[in-house]
Design an enzyme around this catalytic site. Structure first.
Site, PDB file in Angstrom:
ATOM      1  CG  HIS A  62      -2.032   0.882   1.309  1.00 19.29           C
ATOM      2  ND1 HIS A  62      -2.442   1.641   0.256  1.00 19.29           N
ATOM      3  CD2 HIS A  62      -2.838   1.231   2.347  1.00 19.29           C
ATOM      4  CE1 HIS A  62      -3.443   2.422   0.637  1.00 19.29           C
ATOM      5  NE2 HIS A  62      -3.693   2.198   1.904  1.00 19.29           N
ATOM      6  CG  HIS A  82      -4.323   0.759  -8.188  1.00 20.69           C
ATOM      7  ND1 HIS A  82      -5.655   0.728  -7.860  1.00 20.69           N
ATOM      8  CD2 HIS A  82      -3.725   1.599  -7.309  1.00 20.69           C
ATOM      9  CE1 HIS A  82      -5.854   1.543  -6.834  1.00 20.69           C
ATOM     10  NE2 HIS A  82      -4.700   2.074  -6.476  1.00 20.69           N
ATOM     11  CG  ASP A 115       3.001   4.438  -4.070  1.00 23.51           C
ATOM     12  OD1 ASP A 115       2.974   5.591  -3.611  1.00 23.51           O
ATOM     13  OD2 ASP A 115       2.312   3.514  -3.627  1.00 23.51           O
TER      14      ASP A 115
HETATM   15  N1  ACO Z   1       4.607  -7.029 -10.570  1.00 17.59           N
HETATM   16  C1  ACO Z   1       4.464  -8.228 -11.189  1.00 17.59           C
HETATM   17  N2  ACO Z   1       3.315  -8.910 -11.265  1.00 17.59           N
HETATM   18  C2  ACO Z   1       2.247  -8.352 -10.679  1.00 17.59           C
HETATM   19  C3  ACO Z   1       2.309  -7.110 -10.028  1.00 17.59           C
HETATM   20  C4  ACO Z   1       3.549  -6.442  -9.993  1.00 17.59           C
HETATM   21  N3  ACO Z   1       3.669  -5.245  -9.393  1.00 17.59           N
HETATM   22  N4  ACO Z   1       1.090  -6.804  -9.524  1.00 17.59           N
HETATM   23  C5  ACO Z   1       0.287  -7.826  -9.858  1.00 17.59           C
HETATM   24  N5  ACO Z   1       0.981  -8.755 -10.560  1.00 17.59           N
HETATM   25  C6  ACO Z   1       0.465  -9.989 -11.176  1.00 17.59           C
HETATM   26  C7  ACO Z   1       0.169 -11.036 -10.105  1.00 17.59           C
HETATM   27  O1  ACO Z   1       1.275 -11.882  -9.886  1.00 17.59           O
HETATM   28  C8  ACO Z   1      -1.000 -11.763 -10.742  1.00 17.59           C
HETATM   29  O2  ACO Z   1      -0.480 -12.602 -11.752  1.00 17.59           O
HETATM   30  P1  ACO Z   1      -1.130 -14.066 -11.986  1.00 17.59           P
HETATM   31  O3  ACO Z   1      -2.531 -13.790 -12.466  1.00 17.59           O
HETATM   32  O4  ACO Z   1      -0.255 -14.694 -13.007  1.00 17.59           O
HETATM   33  O5  ACO Z   1      -1.087 -14.743 -10.655  1.00 17.59           O
HETATM   34  C9  ACO Z   1      -1.785 -10.661 -11.459  1.00 17.59           C
HETATM   35  O6  ACO Z   1      -0.793  -9.653 -11.761  1.00 17.59           O
HETATM   36  C10 ACO Z   1      -2.882 -10.062 -10.618  1.00 17.59           C
HETATM   37  O7  ACO Z   1      -2.331  -9.638  -9.352  1.00 17.59           O
HETATM   38  P2  ACO Z   1      -3.148  -9.526  -8.018  1.00 17.59           P
HETATM   39  O8  ACO Z   1      -2.210  -9.687  -6.872  1.00 17.59           O
HETATM   40  O9  ACO Z   1      -4.342 -10.436  -8.084  1.00 17.59           O
HETATM   41  O10 ACO Z   1      -3.666  -8.039  -8.113  1.00 17.59           O
HETATM   42  P3  ACO Z   1      -4.277  -7.209  -6.914  1.00 17.59           P
HETATM   43  O11 ACO Z   1      -5.279  -6.321  -7.531  1.00 17.59           O
HETATM   44  O12 ACO Z   1      -4.713  -8.115  -5.816  1.00 17.59           O
HETATM   45  O13 ACO Z   1      -3.008  -6.407  -6.368  1.00 17.59           O
HETATM   46  C11 ACO Z   1      -1.456  -4.689  -5.927  1.00 17.59           C
HETATM   47  C12 ACO Z   1      -2.851  -5.041  -6.488  1.00 17.59           C
HETATM   48  C13 ACO Z   1      -1.348  -5.155  -4.469  1.00 17.59           C
HETATM   49  C14 ACO Z   1      -1.277  -3.175  -5.978  1.00 17.59           C
HETATM   50  C15 ACO Z   1      -0.389  -5.383  -6.788  1.00 17.59           C
HETATM   51  O14 ACO Z   1      -0.483  -4.970  -8.127  1.00 17.59           O
HETATM   52  C16 ACO Z   1       1.023  -5.165  -6.247  1.00 17.59           C
HETATM   53  O15 ACO Z   1       1.475  -5.919  -5.387  1.00 17.59           O
HETATM   54  N6  ACO Z   1       1.770  -4.115  -6.777  1.00 17.59           N
HETATM   55  C17 ACO Z   1       3.081  -3.816  -6.274  1.00 17.59           C
HETATM   56  C18 ACO Z   1       2.989  -2.994  -4.991  1.00 17.59           C
HETATM   57  C19 ACO Z   1       2.529  -1.573  -5.258  1.00 17.59           C
HETATM   58  O16 ACO Z   1       3.014  -0.890  -6.145  1.00 17.59           O
HETATM   59  N7  ACO Z   1       1.588  -1.119  -4.416  1.00 17.59           N
HETATM   60  C20 ACO Z   1       1.071   0.248  -4.473  1.00 17.59           C
HETATM   61  C21 ACO Z   1      -0.355   0.248  -4.880  1.00 17.59           C
HETATM   62  S1  ACO Z   1      -0.907   1.910  -5.056  1.00 17.59           S
HETATM   63  C22 ACO Z   1      -1.250   2.379  -3.469  1.00 17.59           C
HETATM   64  O17 ACO Z   1      -1.545   1.619  -2.601  1.00 17.59           O
HETATM   65  C23 ACO Z   1      -1.174   3.781  -3.238  1.00 17.59           C
END
Ligand code: ACO
Length: 438
Positions: free
Chosen positions: A268, A307, A363
């Protein structure tokens, strides 16, 4: 029967149910009537991580993730970022309308005259270890502040609530800056009420020997834009924490400490810090392809990408990218920017990211700007928490005024043992399946 209903057939019993549809939702409680027998508890929804559950009705922030739209009280985020000030946006979030001149003057005066913190709070901050993470200090100090304002418990008294809102919005920059000064062993720099909200924050962070700190207008403006972009984001993890804690009628200082704790997590608000760590770890542009390969192999995630809601682009990321260039005019370009740009270029072309709709989020660039402005890495989540305070408070007030709301208390699907007899210690064997971490 109105057309705005959902007809459900329970194939276990053959019975049919008509459930009203309102605002594109059905009430989970309407499913409880669906039973297989009189003593059946009734149907529930199973929705870990609230993937498809609206927990409240809100009139504060609108997001259309597919179209990349973000609006506060109906005003598009790019118009606010371009024309407004952070305190004006905070007023908008909390009051529902932009202030007129008199209202803005009064609001600004009220916030400005609550920026000082009790001298004993300094002792709380002094008590932290020299290398304490500023976000930990920030959270804990918010909790500590609740003990200084026992009147804050009177949460249904509108006047009293207003006072706590002034106090909180005013004091979060002071707490943040004091945590930073403690961390680097410098004497605290007290608020300067002649400066703007953002300018005063820079003064409390960076003032050294000058008798009057004068913030650089470009950096002050960059902070304004960043604060506006971070002010609210509807029902995200930390706002959900704020509402959940607030639903127990906890005072706003304690609830805000809990919301800040949720924000601290690397998935987050902690992500901006992680982005910078990632860019440093990559080290140079030529190492980007190899890093992306490892992300695709599932070794780790690309921080600052993806996201839960935005599946097209994050409108905040676009605005921030522009601000980055303005800041670099003053500070000089950060070499990490080239790595970030290359990472963005490769990722946006790569099938792995395109297929999963992973785009740079807010971010991805904010950390590079903060670093260029001389904020240390571990201050990044705190810099997020300062402006988000107004959003948390707006959501908290909305919760308290919403007659649909009660103490937040989800249900569970219980899959564990049912009633069994206690086993005396001497007769116990550890079953192989028992988790050591339980
Ligand atoms: N890098 C690589 N792969 C990713 C990323 C990433 N940053 N984010 C998601 N994926 C992939 C997952 O592995 C998944 O792949 P799969 O279908 O093969 O298993 C698919 O994309 C879907 O991911 P989920 O985890 O289901 O997506 P969710 O909506 O639950 O997660 C989140 C959102 C937590 C923001 C995620 O994208 C993440 O971890 N990003 C990196 C951390 C980040 O930048 N957070 C800031 C968010 S903005 C904020 O809070 C202000």
């Amino acid at each position: 029967m109105s057309a705005e209903t959902l007809t459900i057939t329970d194939n276990r019993t053959g019975k049919q149910y008509d459930v009203p549809i309102e605002n594109g939702t059905i009430k989970a409680m309407d499913l409880r009537q669906i039973k297989t027998a009189e003593d059946d508890f009734g149907l529930m929804t199973y929705d870990p991580a609230f993937m498809n559950t609206a927990s409240c009705k809100s009139r504060i922030t609108f997001i259309d993730g597919d179209k990349g739209i973000l609006e506060y009280r109906g005003y598009p985020i790019d118009q606010l970022a371009e024309q407004s000030s952070y305190l004006e946006v905070a007023y908008l979030l909390l009051h529902g309308e932009l202030p007129n001149e008199t209202q803005l003057r009064e609001w600004t005066w009220n916030i400005t005259h609550h920026t000082f913190i009790n001298e004993n709070i300094k002792k709380v901050i002094d008590g932290f270890h020299y290398n304490a993470h500023p976000m930990g200090m920030f959270e804990a100090t918010l909790g500590a502040l609740s003990t200084f304002y026992p009147d804050a418990k009177d949460i249904f008294n509108v006047e009293c609530r207003r006072k706590q809102i002034h106090r909180l919005i005013a004091k979060v920059p002071t707490i943040a800056a004091f945590a930073f000064r403690h961390r680097i062993g410098m004497q605290y720099s007290y608020p300067d009420n002649d400066l703007s909200y953002e300018g005063n924050f820079l003064n409390m962070m960076f003032k050294t020997t000058e008798s009057k700190y004068e913030p650089d207008p470009v950096l002050e403006h960059a902070l304004t834009v960043l604060f506006i972009l971070h002010a609210d984001h509807e029902q995200n993890c930390s706002t959900n924490a704020m509402r959940s804690i607030g639903s127990a009628q906890t005072d706003p200082f304690s609830a805000l400490g809990g919301a800040a704790a949720a924000l601290y997590g690397p998935l987050h608000g902690g992500a901006n810090e992680m982005v910078l760590r990632m860019l440093k770890e990559i080290g140079s542009v030529d190492k980007v392809p190899d890093y992306v390969k490892r992300v695709k192999a599932g070794e780790f995630r690309l921080m600052g990408f993806g996201h839960r809601v935005y599946k097209n682009y994050d409108p905040r990321a676009r605005i921030i990218k522009q601000v980055a260039y303005e800041v670099f005019e003053v500070t000089g370009k950060d070499p990490l920017l080239d790595i970030a740009l290359e990472l963005e270029r490769i990722a946006l072309e790569d099938e792995y990211f395109v297929k999963r709709k992973l785009y740079p989020n807010v971010d991805f660039y904010s950390g590079i700007i903060y670093q260029a402005m001389s904020f240390p890495l571990d201050m990044f989540p705190v810099l997020f928490a300062i402006p988000r305070t107004s959003g948390w408070l707006a959501q908290w007030v909305e919760l308290l005024e919403d007659s649909d709301q009660k103490i937040a208390r989800p249900r569970q699907v219980y899959l564990g043992y049912r009633t069994r007899d206690y086993v005396p210690l001497a007769n116990r064997e550890l079953p192989e399946t028992q988790s050591a971490g339980a």
